[in-house]
Design an enzyme around this catalytic site. Structure first.
Site, short mmCIF file in Angstrom:
data_model
loop_
_atom_site.label_atom_id
_atom_site.label_comp_id
_atom_site.label_asym_id
_atom_site.label_seq_id
_atom_site.Cartn_x
_atom_site.Cartn_y
_atom_site.Cartn_z
N CYS A 205 -6.50 1.15 2.09
CA CYS A 205 -7.51 2.21 2.11
C CYS A 205 -7.39 3.17 0.94
O CYS A 205 -8.33 3.89 0.63
CB CYS A 205 -7.44 2.96 3.43
SG CYS A 205 -7.90 1.95 4.86
N GLU B 269 0.85 -1.18 0.00
CA GLU B 269 0.00 0.00 0.00
C GLU B 269 0.89 1.23 0.00
O GLU B 269 1.94 1.25 0.64
CB GLU B 269 -0.93 0.03 1.21
CG GLU B 269 -1.75 1.32 1.25
CD GLU B 269 -3.03 1.22 2.05
OE1 GLU B 269 -3.92 2.03 1.81
OE2 GLU B 269 -3.12 0.32 2.91
N ASN C 260 -12.02 -3.13 -0.37
CA ASN C 260 -10.86 -3.34 0.50
C ASN C 260 -11.26 -3.81 1.89
O ASN C 260 -11.12 -4.98 2.21
CB ASN C 260 -10.05 -2.05 0.61
CG ASN C 260 -9.03 -2.13 1.72
OD1 ASN C 260 -8.23 -3.06 1.76
ND2 ASN C 260 -9.07 -1.20 2.65
N GLU C 261 -11.77 -2.91 2.70
CA GLU C 261 -12.06 -3.23 4.09
C GLU C 261 -13.50 -2.82 4.39
O GLU C 261 -13.78 -2.20 5.41
CB GLU C 261 -11.07 -2.50 5.00
CG GLU C 261 -10.70 -3.25 6.26
CD GLU C 261 -9.54 -2.61 7.00
OE1 GLU C 261 -8.65 -3.34 7.47
OE2 GLU C 261 -9.52 -1.37 7.11
#
Length: 658
Positions: A244, A48, A375-376
């Protein structure tokens, strides 16, 4: 410090002598009874762009704000003059003509004498190496009649010139110019000066400086030492581009892969969502140039032998920030991005996106097998979007495995809702995340022992032991955390029929520009080092084997009893038995492994030891291998091997079958 180390060493030796006098505990390995197959993707890398991981990190560009696209258009730049030189700088807005690269500068040189120009500070300085060749490039144009000479200079922290090159813009149209020169000194906080001499006007854009020696010596490529550390792990997969940043603080700032490929000066810059996320580490100058884009990610994965694992936005911004949503009836562009990406990675030259990949220098497909949807994310809104994405992808590409988020937490109502729902919907792979205290990792080594063997596979997608608290700026990459992760990973490997993938996160951190800690690999502008956690990950990846076999204590698995954690595997390719044993206590453990097998073994094996350190032991730029593996040999007695595992130690034993 020397005295303390001597005392500690003496104590360790005394403990070892005591252990050797004890009767070894006997563990049984059923080497012929395969319990589970270990996927080649078992241990991988999560990348990331946080902590200056891309711009200022693995992407080797040395100039910050090279195209003047930061919100403050001259951020990183400072006007300079010498010997009476005079001039001015004007930022030109060309949004109507070039919205993806909307700003250039016009430099007006007002005097025939002296020099006027700008300096660039780089990313917390520029790392320059003596004897290295540097490539300076700039896109420029000049009106007829202007006689402008451009001089690029590298200055060390004291202001001395340590490299210089000269070029002369000649065209009234935009044209790229290049000059190469060799640095005469090493400096980790250098800066670039761009001097202009001769009265007149010149327009500048894409002011860039790269070392010649990048990863695989690709022009304008990646920083070689950082990619080498990834290659040295022999990872099974590379997940990209995050994290993120896939979501963005809002959807305008989400990662859009199509804007990250093709000509560098056409890749639209955006602000990095981590620039103001943490009040304790504000980095308002943190942007994404996308010089490291999807093409570079795919090629890097191929270079290091890893399966590519891209993650795409599913129409949801980060739920910790705005939580912005795309209406369900407006999802088509997001869906098309997913379908087009698969075609870009795998399509033939007769397809639109496969043809583009080939035109970018890679006619061979990238063999994409997995894709992450979101993603999350969590909640019902994610579930309804997941259903639409899954149907669209599976209808066209049924063999693609979809990675599905179980949210940011390892338990709780959000996790339970997604886990239950996706299992009921027959999801391929579920992505679990945990940033917890070391004790949690020790207590949860059995986490997957009772998971449904017929259900979805598990991706331990983000995890790292936190020495202080989750997200604390005081967290350290110390040995206590790494040892807890080593113990936990015995449970991942022992349950390889359920857990198919795992990756520590985050991956990279600049020592002067980080937002989050702990991280796997730290670096400054010239150097880098692997943490104790890095060496744990590396030992697992290099010694995973092909199949898990039972390692038992009185018929039971070894997962925390008396502070011991263990797993065993065989490697059918190399014909070896691989034993991993973690001693989390402060006492040495003499152990014997009794091997039940039809195979016989060579009389000596290999032992790799990581440990017998104080819990707060760390690596650093100055002591990069203070905590690092040590190899030795060990003797076998028939089908039995005895070894003493020192306190707070992780050992890997490899035994060759005859």
């Amino acid at each position: 410090m020397i005295i303390k180390r001597a005392i500690f060493t003496a104590c360790a030796m005394a403990a070892l002598a005591t252990a050797q006098a004890q009767t070894p505990k006997v563990y049984t390995i059923e080497a012929d009874k395969v319990k589970a197959h270990i996927e080649p993707t078992m241990y991988g890398i999560f990348f990331e762009d946080i902590n200056l991981a891309a711009d200022g990190g693995v992407y080797a560009e040395l100039v910050k704000n090279r195209s003047f696209e930061f919100n403050s258009h001259l951020a990183g730049w400072q006007e300079r003059q010498k010997n009476g030189g005079k001039g001015s700088v004007e930022v030109v807005d060309r949004t109507a003509q070039r919205p993806e690269n909307a700003h250039t500068i016009k430099v007006n040189i007002e005097s025939n004498t002296g020099s006027f120009g700008l300096s660039n500070e780089g990313f917390r300085g520029m790392g320059i190496k003596k004897g290295e060749t540097y490539s300076f490039t700039v896109t420029a144009r000049k009106p007829a009649g202007s006689l402008i000479k451009l001089i690029a200079e590298l200055h060390n922290a004291s202001g001395n010139v340590i490299g210089t090159g000269t070029l002369t813009p000649t065209s009234a149209n935009w044209k790229k110019y290049n000059v190469k020169f060799t640095a005469t000194a090493t400096e980790d906080k250098a800066s670039l000066y761009v001097w202009l001499k001769g009265k007149g006007v010149v327009d500048l854009d894409m002011v860039s400086l790269f070392p010649q020696h990048t990863w695989k010596n690709r022009p304008a490529g990646l920083r070689a030492d950082l990619v080498q550390k990834l290659a040295d792990m022999k990872p099974g997969f590379l997940r990209f581009p995050g994290g993120c940043i896939v979501e963005g603080r809002d959807l305008v700032n989400r990662y859009q892969w199509k804007k990250s490929i093709g000509d560098i000066d056409k890749r639209e810059n955006i602000i990095n969502r981590w620039n103001t996320e943490f009040a304790h580490r504000l980095t308002p100058d943190y942007y994404q140039t996308f010089g490291l884009g999807f093409m570079e990610y795919f090629m890097t994965a191929e270079d290091i032998g890893a399966s590519p694992l891209p993650i795409l936005n599913c129409g949801m911004a980060c739920q910790f920030n705005t939580g912005q949503l795309v209406p369900m009836d407006q999802l088509d562009p997001y869906l098309q991005d997913a379908l087009d990406l698969i075609e870009f990675a795998n399509g033939g030259p007769n397809t639109k996106w496969g043809k583009l990949r080939a035109s970018l220098g890679h006619p061979k497909p990238f063999n994409l097998k997995m894709l992450g949807v979101g993603n999350e994310q969590w909640g019902e809104q994610y579930i309804e979007r997941w259903k639409v994405f899954t149907k669209a992808i599976k209808d066209k590409y049924p063999s693609i495995k979809i990675i599905s988020s179980l949210g940011p937490f390892a338990e709780g109502k959000e996790f339970e809702l997604l886990d239950k729902t996706f299992r009921g919907l027959g999801a391929d792979i579920l992505d679990e995340h945990y940033y917890k205290a070391p004790k949690w990792f020790l207590d949860n080594a059995k986490r997957y022992d009772n998971y449904d063997r017929k259900g979805p596979k598990i991706f331990a997608g983000e995890y790292a032991a936190q020495s202080v608290a989750t997200g604390s700026p005081e967290n350290k990459n110390n040995w206590e955390c790494a040892l807890a992760e080593a113990a936990f990973m015995t449970g991942l490997e022992r349950n390889a029929d359920v857990v198919n993938m795992a990756s520590y996160a985050p991956l990279f951190a600049h020592v002067d520009g980080w937002q989050w800690t702990p991280d796997l690999i730290w670096f400054d502008n010239l150097r880098s080092y692997g943490t104790p956690n890095y060496y744990v990950q590396q030992l697992y990846a290099l010694n995973k084997g092909t199949d898990v076999v039972p390692l038992l204590n009185d018929g039971a698995m070894v997962s925390g009893e008396e502070g011991a954690y263990a797993t065993a595997s065989i490697d059918k390719n190399t014909k070896e038995l691989i034993i991993k044993f973690v001693n989390t206590t402060d006492k040495a453990k003499p152990v014997t492994f009794s091997i039940n097998s039809t195979s016989t073994y060579q009389k000596t094996g290999t032992v790799i030891t990581l440990g017998n350190y104080k819990k707060d032991a760390v690596n650093s730029l100055d002591t990069p291998t203070a905590v690092s593996p040590v190899k030795s040999t060990i003797g076998l007695s028939g089908k039995s091997v005895t070894v003493t595992v020192e306190p707070a130690t992780f050992k890997v034993i490899r035994l060759k079958m005859i």
